[in-house]
Design an enzyme around this catalytic site. Structure first.
Site, mmCIF file in Angstrom:
data_model
loop_
_atom_site.group_PDB
_atom_site.id
_atom_site.type_symbol
_atom_site.label_atom_id
_atom_site.label_comp_id
_atom_site.label_asym_id
_atom_site.label_seq_id
_atom_site.Cartn_x
_atom_site.Cartn_y
_atom_site.Cartn_z
ATOM 1 N N ASP A 1 0.308 -1.320 -0.422
ATOM 2 C CA ASP A 1 -0.104 -0.276 -0.231
ATOM 3 C C ASP A 1 0.837 1.603 0.199
ATOM 4 O OD1 ASP A 1 -2.589 1.705 0.401
ATOM 5 O OD2 ASP A 1 -3.106 0.120 1.899
ATOM 6 N N ASP B 1 -11.166 2.335 -3.520
ATOM 7 C CA ASP B 1 -11.020 1.809 -2.088
ATOM 8 C C ASP B 1 -12.501 2.009 -2.397
ATOM 9 O OD1 ASP B 1 -9.031 1.322 -1.090
ATOM 10 O OD2 ASP B 1 -8.544 3.558 0.048
HETATM 11 C C1 DGJ Z 1 -5.520 1.617 1.789
HETATM 12 C C2 DGJ Z 1 -6.328 0.672 0.906
HETATM 13 O O1 DGJ Z 1 -6.382 1.059 -0.278
HETATM 14 C C3 DGJ Z 1 -7.428 -0.163 1.846
HETATM 15 O O2 DGJ Z 1 -7.987 -1.927 0.578
HETATM 16 C C4 DGJ Z 1 -7.001 -0.614 3.126
HETATM 17 O O3 DGJ Z 1 -5.036 -1.484 2.489
HETATM 18 C C5 DGJ Z 1 -5.804 0.390 4.052
HETATM 19 N N1 DGJ Z 1 -5.274 1.454 3.391
HETATM 20 C C6 DGJ Z 1 -5.545 0.110 5.457
HETATM 21 O O4 DGJ Z 1 -4.715 0.900 5.647
#
Ligand code: DGJ
Length: 713
Positions: A455, A525
C-alpha cells in the site's frame, strides 16, 4: 548487437512492422530524426518515402519547429514540446539533436544515436515493436560526454506524431474513491496536459491516452493509444500544433525536475508504449490488454489467473486479532476462497492510522504467538496467506521515526506536512532502501507468505533530500522510483513465487511501470458495485481485467448508502479478478450458498473473463442504465456475457444484445451463470446466431444483473 551504421544517413528510412501496424521514421536533409508513418500495416514491398523537413511557415515557425521530430532537443527556436531540455555548465541552453548512427539488434528493434550538433551530449533512442500486437516500446538514454555536468530540465521517453485530421482524445481522471473516469473530447489547437506532480502515479489522472480519428467509435475506425511505464511524477502532453499536426509526448514530469548528469553519466527514461488499432477504442484496449499480459506483467507471457482472495479490511478495519482472523479464515475457506489476506493493523503499535507505520514487528497484543499460528491455520484450511504492508511510509509516532527523523522527505527547518498522520520515507536514500528491503526480506524469509498487498497512502510534500549536494537533490524524483522497482525485483528474485499487489489508497499507483513488478492492483477503495461498474469500464480501457481486483463487500455500502443484492455484487466483481471483502460473520446460510455457487461458477469462466478479449457491448460510461460486457477467450472457445441494469424506467427492456468476437461457423452452447433463463432462446446456436440475431434478456428493476457463458461444442 549489430555494428553501428556509419553516417551520413540523410534519407535513411527506418521501419518497424508488427501486428497490424507499421511505424516508420527517417533522417531528413538537416540530420533530424523525423516520423514518417504510423498506422495500419503496409506491404513489405511498399516503400516509405525518405524524410523531408517541413517547410517554414512565414517567419514565425521554422522548419525545425514544424517538423514532426522523433526526439527534439530544445533549441533552434522550438516552441512545441521538447523531448529534451538541458542547461550546460557555461549557461548555454541550446540543444539540437542530429542523427549519428543506428543499430538493428533484431528485426523488431532499432537503436538510434543522436548527438547535439556541437556538444558531446548524446541520446540513444530505443525502439522495439511487439510482433503480435504492433505495440511499440520507446525510451531514451541520455549521456553526458561533456567534461562538465549538465542539468536535464525536461526528458521525455518519446514523442509520437499524427498527421492533421479531426481527432478525439480519451483519457482517465479521478480522485480517491472515484478513479477511472473516462473523458472524451475533441482535439483542438493548443495543448492538453495529463500529469502527476505528486511523486507517484496518482488517482487524479492515469498515464494512458487513446486518440480516435474522425468518427472512430468503440468497434470501428482508427485509434492510437499508449501508456507510460512510470510510477513517479509523469507527464503526457497532447498537442495540436500550428499546422494541425498532433504530437503526443510523454516522460518525466518537468515540473520541479532537474537531473544533474555528471561527465560520463547517463539517465534512462521510462518506457512510453504506444500502439495502433483499426478496430476503434475497443480494439485499442484489447491490444493493450494482450500486450500487458504477454509482455509486461512479472508472470508474462502466461500469468496465472489470480487466486480468489478474502480480505477483512472493510469488515474489521484495524481490529485484526488472531482469534478474529482465524474465525474469518474458516468461513472464507468454506466458500472456496484461495487466498486469505490480513490487511492493515497487524504490526507495531497500530490501532488506528495514528501510529505504527515503519515498525514492522508483529503486534503482541493482537497476535501473542506471532503470525505463525494464523498462517498455519490458513494453510490447513487449504488457502495461502497474504499480508498488507506500506513500506515507504512512517508515522511520526513510531520507533523508526524516533530513531531516524531524517529518513523522511523534508526540507530542513520547514514543516513536514502529514497526510493520514504519515510521512514519506525517502526511498532514494541507500540506507532507507536497505531498511525497506531488509524488513520485507525478513518477513518473507520467516513466514510462509504467498502475497503482499503493498500500500501507499499519500503523495509527496516537501520533496527534499538534503544528504546529497544541492545540485543532485532533485534526482529524488527518479531515484526513489528506481529504488522502489529494484526492491520489488530483488524480492521477487529472492523469494520466487511471491505475488504482489500495488495499492495506493485504491488506484493511486496503477501504471505499466509498477505492473512490471506486481501481479495485480487495487483499483479503488470504493467497492460500491454500481460505482465499480463504471470504474471497471474505465480501468479496462487501459489495463487487463486480470490485474483489476474487485471485492464483494457489505450492503448497504457506506459510499452511497446503496442497498444491492449479494448476487448483483458478485456479478459485478466477477467481471474482474474476484475477491471478497464482506463481513462473513454477518452472512446468512443463504448468502454462504450464493457465494459458494458463484465462486465455483467464476472458476469456470475466470480465464476468459480476465485474459480474454473484452467487448464493451453497452458501456456504463455516461450514465447508461444498461451495461453489457462480453469477454471471449483467445481461441474463441468460450464467451462470457455480463448484463447489468441500474434502474429501468417506464418498463423499457434491455436492448437486444448481439455478441461479438465468436467464431461465426462454430456452435456455442448457452448456459446461465446465475439463475436467469432466456425464454425463447435456443440452448445452442452458431456464433453467427449469437452475433447477428442476438439475445433478449428480461432484466428489469433496480440493480439487477445476469451472466451467461457460451461454450463452443
Ligand atoms: C488503503 C487501501 O486501499 C485499503 O484497501 C486498505 O488496505 C487501507 N489502506 C489500510 O490502511
Amino acid at each position: 548487437m549489430a555494428a553501428a551504421v556509419a553516417e551520413p544517413a540523410a534519407k535513411t528510412v527506418f521501419r518497424l512492422d508488427g501486428g497490424d501496424a507499421t511505424y516508420a521514421f527517417g533522417v531528413n536533409e538537416h540530420g533530424e530524426l523525423q516520423q514518417l508513418y504510423w498506422g495500419g500495416r503496409i506491404a513489405s514491398t511498399d516503400a516509405v518515402a525518405p524524410a523531408e523537413a517541413e517547410r517554414e511557415w512565414a517567419s514565425f515557425d521554422s522548419p525545425y519547429n514544424n517538423t514532426p521530430q522523433e526526439y527534439a532537443g530544445w533549441g533552434a527556436g522550438l516552441f512545441q514540446e521538447a523531448a529534451l531540455k538541458v542547461t550546460f555548465a557555461d549557461g548555454n541552453r541550446d540543444l539540437v539533436l542530429h542523427y549519428v548512427a543506428s543499430t538493428r539488434p533484431d528485426v523488431h528493434s532499432i537503436e538510434v544515436k543522436l548527438k547535439d550538433i556541437h556538444r558531446a551530449v548524446t541520446v540513444t533512442l530505443h525502439y522495439k515493436i511487439d510482433p503480435d500486437t504492433g505495440i511499440l516500446a520507446r525510451s531514451a538514454t541520455i549521456e553526458n560526454g561533456e567534461p562538465q555536468p549538465i542539468l536535464i530540465e525536461q526528458a521525455a521517453a518519446a514523442a509520437y506524431s499524427l498527421p492533421p485530421a479531426h481527432y478525439t482524445h480519451n483519457y482517465l481522471t479521478g480522485r480517491w474513491a472515484g478513479e477511472w473516469t473516462l473523458n472524451s473530447e475533441a482535439i483542438h489547437g493548443g495543448e492538453r496536459v495529463l500529469e502527476s506532480r505528486r511523486g507517484t502515479t496518482g488517482h487524479q489522472a492515469n498515464p494512458w491516452f487513446a486518440i480516435g480519428k474522425g468518427d472512430a467509435d468503440e468497434e470501428h475506425g482508427e485509434a492510437w493509444f499508449g501508456a507510460l511505464a512510470w510510477s513517479g511524477s509523469w507527464r503526457i502532453t497532447i498537442e495540436q500544433d500550428q499546422l494541425d499536426k498532433v504530437r503526443v509526448t510523454g516522460g518525466f514530469n518537468p515540473f520541479d525536475f532537474g537531473y544533474q548528469l555528471k561527465s560520463g553519466e547517463t539517465l534512462e527514461t521510462p518506457v512510453f508504449y504506444a500502439g495502433y488499432s483499426d478496430r476503434g477504442f475497443g480494439g485499442a484496449s484489447r491490444l493493450m490488454a494482450r500486450f500487458t499480459l504477454a509482455e509486461v506483467l512479472p508472470q508474462a507471457p502466461h500469468p496465472k489467473p489470480r487466486p480468489v482472495i478474502y480480505n477483512s479490511w472493510e469488515a474489521t478495519g484495524f481490529d485484526v486479532t488472531e482469534a478474529g482472523q482465524e474465525a474469518l479464515a474458516e468461513k472464507a475457506a468454506a466458500l472456496g476462497i484461495d487466498r486469505f489476506v490480513v490487511d492493515d493493523g497487524w504490526f507495531g503499535q497500530r490501532k488506528t492510522d495514528n501510529a505504527g507505520l515503519g515498525d514492522w514487528y508483529v503486534n503482541q497484543q493482537k497476535f501473542p504467538n506471532g503470525l505463525k499460528p494464523l498462517i498455519d491455520k490458513v494453510h490447513s484450511l487449504g488457502m495461502d496467506f497474504g499480508l498488507w504492508v506500506e513500506p515507504e511510509m512512517v508515522n511520526p509516532d513510531s520507533d523508526l521515526y524516533r530513531k531516524h527523523p531524517d529518513w523522511v522527505l523534508n526540507f530542513p527547518g520547514r514543516p513536514r506536512t502529514e497526510e493520514r498522520n504519515q510521512l514519506v520515507l525517502n526511498l532514494a536514500r541507500q540506507d532507507v532502501r536497505d531498511y525497506v528491503f531488509g524488513f520485507l526480506d525478513k518477513l518473507l524469509t520467516e513466514n510462509r507468505i504467498a502475497f503482499l498487498k503493498w500500500d501507499y497512502n499519500r503523495n509527496w510534500s516537501e520533496p527534499g533530500w538534503d544528504q546529497v549536494p544541492v545540485a543532485e537533490q532533485k534526482q529524488v524524483y527518479v531515484k526513489f522510483i528506481r529504488n522502489l522497482y529494484s526492491i520489488l525485483a530483488e524480492l521477487r528474485a529472492k523469494h520466487p513465487g511471491i505475488e504482489i499487489e500495488s495499492c495506493s489508497g485504491g488506484g493511486g499507483r496503477v501504471d505499466l511501470g509498477i505492473l512490471h513488478y506486481t501481479d495485480e492492483v487495487w483499483p479503488s477503495d470504493n467497492t460500491d458495485p454500481l460505482d465499480r461498474l463504471t470504474q471497471h469500464d474505465g480501468f479496462a480501457r487501459a489495463y487487463p481485467a486480470q490485474v483489476m481486483l474487485s471485492w464483494v463487500t457489505d450492503s448497504p455500502h457506506g459510499m452511497n448508502n446503496r442497498t444491492t443484492s449479494l448476487a448483483y455484487r458478485f456479478l459485478v466483481s466477477m467481471e474482474a479478478s474476484l475477491g471478497i471483502g464482506a463481513n462473513l460473520d454477518k452472512w446468512t446460510e443463504e448468502d454462504t450458498s450464493t457465494a459458494k455457487r458463484l465462486i465455483a461458477a467464476y472458476h469456470g469462466v475466470q480465464k476468459t473473463v480476465v485474459q480474454g478479449d473484452l467487448y464493451r457491448l453497452i458501456s456504463p460510461a455516461n450514465g447508461s442504465e444498461f451495461t453489457a460486457t462480453e469477454m471471449v477467450s483467445p481461441d474463441k472457445g468460450q464467451g462470457v456475457l455480463f448484463a447489468y441494469v441500474h434502474s429501468t424506467q417506464e418498463g423499457r427492456g434491455f436492448p437486444r444484445v448481439q455478441l461479438l468476437g465468436l467464431e461465426p461457423a462454430a456452435t456455442y452452447a448457452l448456459s446461465n451463470i446465475e439463475g436467469h433463463t432466456l425464454p425463447g432462446t435456443p440452448a445452442e446456436a452458431s456464433g453467427a446466431w449469437w452475433m447477428r440475431h442476438g439475445i433478449d434478456i428480461d432484466l428489469r428493476g433496480d440493480f439487477q444483473a445476469a451472466a451467461f457463458r457460451f461454450d463452443r461444442k
